[in-house]
Design an enzyme around this catalytic site. Structure first.
Site, PDB file in Angstrom:
ATOM      1  N   GLU A  72      -6.417  18.233 -16.442  1.00 37.28           N
ATOM      2  CA  GLU A  72      -6.452  16.835 -16.012  1.00 37.28           C
ATOM      3  C   GLU A  72      -8.005  16.022 -16.446  1.00 37.28           C
ATOM      4  OE1 GLU A  72      -4.624  15.087 -14.267  1.00 37.28           O
ATOM      5  OE2 GLU A  72      -3.132  16.463 -13.917  1.00 37.28           O
ATOM      6  N   ASP A  96      -2.699   6.105 -10.738  1.00 36.57           N
ATOM      7  CA  ASP A  96      -3.415   6.061 -11.942  1.00 36.57           C
ATOM      8  C   ASP A  96      -2.823   4.794 -12.357  1.00 36.57           C
ATOM      9  OD1 ASP A  96      -1.002   6.582 -12.888  1.00 36.57           O
ATOM     10  OD2 ASP A  96      -1.542   8.160 -14.322  1.00 36.57           O
ATOM     11  N   TYR A 113      -8.353  10.317  -8.234  1.00 38.62           N
ATOM     12  CA  TYR A 113      -7.360  10.427  -8.933  1.00 38.62           C
ATOM     13  C   TYR A 113      -7.281  12.043  -9.223  1.00 38.62           C
ATOM     14  CZ  TYR A 113      -4.125  11.937 -12.692  1.00 38.62           C
ATOM     15  OH  TYR A 113      -3.450  12.670 -13.217  1.00 38.62           O
TER      16      TYR A 113
END
Length: 311
Positions: free
Chosen positions: A51, A154, A136
DNA sequence: TTCCGGAAGT
DNA sequence: ACTTCCGGAA
């Protein structure tokens, strides 16, 4: 067209009963999607690495960097023991940008080992305590590692919701709409699916028919032909920018362990001149910022300052 | 030249 | 609320 997008208490025009919309997207995703190695793991450390990397870089290059990174530091414990300089150097040598995030990742690994005794938090609130993990990333890791996240928001998700359901360009509206749409207890597949939709069908230039978008029958933009997307702030130019210079400093210090200012300067700017506009004083300011960021150490020896990557 | 983009610091 | 942080690809 009848009233299948009846207004609810949500902003925009989310379907009152989202189950058909949910089922269509999940089926579309499960039938076919891009294959990435981090979609094959539920290890929270491996997910977090992917990520952090993929927030900034083309996914095809992230694949190599992710595999190299995990070869070198296969667990949070091994990363926590690494020298900061090696992690930042890895980041730069793999062109991953924003080397602050290498520092965050290193620090987050330390937190997991020290503060959590190696036991990862399993929910977004707990994960948010980790350095560099914002809303996020917390939801992404909670979803993909533990199937225990809230809806991610996002820019992909914003664009999809803005177009399909006229959700206004407003962070809290996006968050409540995304949350209302996510099927309970299915954050792993759902967050993958909605971001995949934004990534392959509902990009800035949409490809509704080509990608067989599963939401065409409900989509406001598809109906009206207006594919406006929320504004994304434009980037200042990179060439000649301070961030380019910072990157050059890190690269040079990775190559040569330690450099005096006048050795480093020409590797940062070809027009470096010790007394010039871009000279020692300018370079020292740049290095002080990097030191404040915990990336560089400055040693003021008697023979002039030297710089090295922070251990 | 434009696109892509989440988190932290202030 | 606004700024800083990176760099490759299209």
């Amino acid at each position: 067209m009848t009233d299948q997008s009846a207004a609810t208490d949500q902003p925009g025009s989310l379907p009152a009963d989202p189950s058909a919309v949910q089922d269509a997207l999940v089926a579309w995703y499960e039938a076919d999607h891009r294959s990435y190695p981090w979609r094959e793991t539920t290890d929270p450390y491996e997910i977090l690495v992917s990520e952090v990397m993929s927030q900034q870089t083309q996914l095809d290059r992230v694949v190599d960097a992710w595999e190299d990174f995990l070869d070198r530091w296969p667990t949070a414990a091994t990363l926590a023991e690494a020298d900061r300089a090696d992690v930042v150097g890895f980041w730069t040598s793999h062109s991953l940008g924003y080397n602050n995030r290498a520092k965050y990742l290193h620090e987050a690994a330390g937190q997991v080992v020290e503060d959590y005794d190696g036991e990862w938090p399993r929910d977004p609130d707990g994960l948010s305590e980790l350095m560099g993990v914002g809303p996020y990333t917390a939801n992404a890791v909670a979803s993909f590692a533990f199937n225990n996240g809230n809806a991610v928001v996002d820019t992909n998700v914003k664009r999809v919701l803005y177009r399909a359901f006229d959700v206004p360009d407003d962070d809290s509206a996006f968050e409540s709409a995304a949350s209302a749409l996510m099927p309970e207890g299915q954050s792993r597949v759902w967050n993958n699916a909605i971001m995949e939709l934004g990534g392959v069908a509902c990009e800035k230039t949409p490809d509704c028919d080509g990608a067989q978008c599963p939401w065409r029958e409900w989509c406001s933009a598809y109906e009206t032909g207006d594919f406006t997307a929320p504004d994304v702030p434009t980037q200042p130019e990179f060439e000649g920018s301070r961030r380019q210079m910072r990157g050059r400093v890190i690269s040079a210090l990775k190559e040569y362990d330690e450099l005096r200012l006048d050795q480093l300067g020409p590797r940062v700017r070809v027009d470096y001149a010790p007394q010039g506009e871009y000279g020692r004083e300018w370079l020292r300011g740049l290095l002080d910022d990097l030191a404040d960021d915990g990336l560089v150490e400055i040693d003021d020896g008697g023979d002039g300052a030297t710089a090295r990557l922070q251990k």
